[in-house]
Motif scaffolding. Sequence first.
Motif, PDB file in Angstrom:
ATOM      1  N   ALA A   1      33.730  -8.041 -38.402  1.00  0.00           N
ATOM      2  CA  ALA A   1      32.874  -7.631 -39.522  1.00  0.00           C
ATOM      3  C   ALA A   1      33.121  -6.161 -39.864  1.00  0.00           C
ATOM      4  CB  ALA A   1      31.402  -7.863 -39.190  1.00  0.00           C
ATOM      5  N   TYR A   2      33.283  -5.317 -38.845  1.00  0.00           N
ATOM      6  CA  TYR A   2      33.562  -3.901 -39.069  1.00  0.00           C
ATOM      7  C   TYR A   2      34.926  -3.715 -39.726  1.00  0.00           C
ATOM      8  CZ  TYR A   2      34.289   1.060 -38.231  1.00  0.00           C
ATOM      9  OH  TYR A   2      34.543   2.388 -38.399  1.00  0.00           O
ATOM     10  N   ARG A   3      35.939  -4.410 -39.225  1.00  0.00           N
ATOM     11  CA  ARG A   3      37.274  -4.304 -39.814  1.00  0.00           C
ATOM     12  C   ARG A   3      37.274  -4.764 -41.274  1.00  0.00           C
ATOM     13  NH1 ARG A   3      38.962  -5.951 -34.520  1.00  0.00           N
ATOM     14  NH2 ARG A   3      38.898  -8.127 -35.170  1.00  0.00           N
ATOM     15  N   ASP A   4      36.566  -5.861 -41.548  1.00  0.00           N
ATOM     16  CA  ASP A   4      36.484  -6.370 -42.925  1.00  0.00           C
ATOM     17  C   ASP A   4      35.808  -5.355 -43.836  1.00  0.00           C
ATOM     18  OD1 ASP A   4      37.698  -8.702 -42.030  1.00  0.00           O
ATOM     19  OD2 ASP A   4      35.831  -9.862 -42.005  1.00  0.00           O
ATOM     20  N   CYS A   5      34.727  -4.767 -43.364  1.00  0.00           N
ATOM     21  CA  CYS A   5      34.001  -3.762 -44.140  1.00  0.00           C
ATOM     22  C   CYS A   5      34.908  -2.571 -44.448  1.00  0.00           C
ATOM     23  CB  CYS A   5      32.763  -3.312 -43.363  1.00  0.00           C
ATOM     24  SG  CYS A   5      31.761  -2.088 -44.243  1.00  0.00           S
ATOM     25  N   LYS A   6      35.594  -2.063 -43.448  1.00  0.00           N
ATOM     26  CA  LYS A   6      36.482  -0.920 -43.637  1.00  0.00           C
ATOM     27  C   LYS A   6      37.609  -1.250 -44.612  1.00  0.00           C
ATOM     28  CE  LYS A   6      36.131   2.736 -41.226  1.00  0.00           C
ATOM     29  NZ  LYS A   6      35.462   3.979 -41.637  1.00  0.00           N
ATOM     30  N   LYS A   7      38.142  -2.456 -44.502  1.00  0.00           N
ATOM     31  CA  LYS A   7      39.234  -2.871 -45.384  1.00  0.00           C
ATOM     32  C   LYS A   7      38.775  -2.865 -46.841  1.00  0.00           C
ATOM     33  CE  LYS A   7      42.537  -6.608 -46.052  1.00  0.00           C
ATOM     34  NZ  LYS A   7      42.999  -7.905 -45.582  1.00  0.00           N
ATOM     35  N   ILE A   8      37.589  -3.415 -47.095  1.00  0.00           N
ATOM     36  CA  ILE A   8      37.037  -3.444 -48.454  1.00  0.00           C
ATOM     37  C   ILE A   8      36.802  -2.022 -48.958  1.00  0.00           C
ATOM     38  CG2 ILE A   8      35.005  -4.063 -49.814  1.00  0.00           C
ATOM     39  CD1 ILE A   8      34.758  -6.554 -47.951  1.00  0.00           C
TER      40      ILE A   8
ATOM     41  N   PHE B   1      30.560  13.715 -42.475  1.00  0.00           N
ATOM     42  CA  PHE B   1      31.162  12.409 -42.265  1.00  0.00           C
ATOM     43  C   PHE B   1      30.246  11.352 -42.853  1.00  0.00           C
ATOM     44  CE2 PHE B   1      31.775   8.561 -39.697  1.00  0.00           C
ATOM     45  CZ  PHE B   1      33.128   8.361 -39.911  1.00  0.00           C
ATOM     46  N   LEU B   2      30.803  10.446 -43.630  1.00  0.00           N
ATOM     47  CA  LEU B   2      30.038   9.350 -44.200  1.00  0.00           C
ATOM     48  C   LEU B   2      30.835   8.073 -44.025  1.00  0.00           C
ATOM     49  CD1 LEU B   2      27.597   8.347 -45.954  1.00  0.00           C
ATOM     50  CD2 LEU B   2      29.172   8.527 -47.879  1.00  0.00           C
ATOM     51  N   ASP B   3      30.246   7.122 -43.343  1.00  0.00           N
ATOM     52  CA  ASP B   3      30.889   5.828 -43.136  1.00  0.00           C
ATOM     53  C   ASP B   3      29.957   4.752 -43.658  1.00  0.00           C
ATOM     54  OD1 ASP B   3      32.225   3.576 -42.339  1.00  0.00           O
ATOM     55  OD2 ASP B   3      32.233   4.054 -40.212  1.00  0.00           O
ATOM     56  N   PRO B   4      30.273   4.135 -44.801  1.00  0.00           N
ATOM     57  CA  PRO B   4      29.404   3.094 -45.331  1.00  0.00           C
ATOM     58  C   PRO B   4      29.395   1.842 -44.451  1.00  0.00           C
ATOM     59  CG  PRO B   4      31.330   3.337 -46.729  1.00  0.00           C
ATOM     60  CD  PRO B   4      31.386   4.416 -45.699  1.00  0.00           C
ATOM     61  N   CYS B   5      30.265   1.794 -43.474  1.00  0.00           N
ATOM     62  CA  CYS B   5      30.332   0.655 -42.554  1.00  0.00           C
ATOM     63  C   CYS B   5      29.650   0.971 -41.222  1.00  0.00           C
ATOM     64  CB  CYS B   5      31.784   0.255 -42.328  1.00  0.00           C
ATOM     65  SG  CYS B   5      32.631  -0.237 -43.840  1.00  0.00           S
ATOM     66  N   GLN B   6      28.837   2.008 -41.213  1.00  0.00           N
ATOM     67  CA  GLN B   6      28.198   2.431 -39.970  1.00  0.00           C
ATOM     68  C   GLN B   6      27.306   1.347 -39.367  1.00  0.00           C
ATOM     69  OE1 GLN B   6      28.863   5.304 -38.252  1.00  0.00           O
ATOM     70  NE2 GLN B   6      27.742   4.198 -36.681  1.00  0.00           N
ATOM     71  N   GLU B   7      26.651   0.566 -40.200  1.00  0.00           N
ATOM     72  CA  GLU B   7      25.790  -0.502 -39.691  1.00  0.00           C
ATOM     73  C   GLU B   7      26.607  -1.502 -38.862  1.00  0.00           C
ATOM     74  OE1 GLU B   7      22.935  -4.138 -41.249  1.00  0.00           O
ATOM     75  OE2 GLU B   7      23.618  -2.653 -42.681  1.00  0.00           O
ATOM     76  N   ALA B   8      27.767  -1.885 -39.360  1.00  0.00           N
ATOM     77  CA  ALA B   8      28.633  -2.820 -38.632  1.00  0.00           C
ATOM     78  C   ALA B   8      29.148  -2.180 -37.342  1.00  0.00           C
ATOM     79  CB  ALA B   8      29.801  -3.265 -39.508  1.00  0.00           C
TER      80      ALA B   8
END
Length: 81
Positions: free
Chosen positions: A59-66, A28-35
């Motif tokens: 901020a997390y939702r925005d990151c995931k959307k991008i 599993f890799l989530d580039p939004c893990q920090e948020a």
Amino acid sequence: MASTGGSTGEPWTVETKSKFNGKDRSEFLDPCQEAATKSIRCLHRNQGDRTMCSDYFQAYRDCKKIWIEKRRIESKRGGNA
């Protein structure tokens, strides 16, 4: 309201793409893990009061959307997502 303490940065970078494409399917890799981590910490600090952490959730939702949008675009171009 809580401050996000800065931007989480661009989630889909060349480095992230390389890690994502090189990982095993079971990894599993989530580039939004920090948020995501910041939002969880906020909930713990505020005894689960979600209203105090809305900036972190956004901020997390925005990151995931991008991230999802960039992967979708690359997939359409024929890149390895």
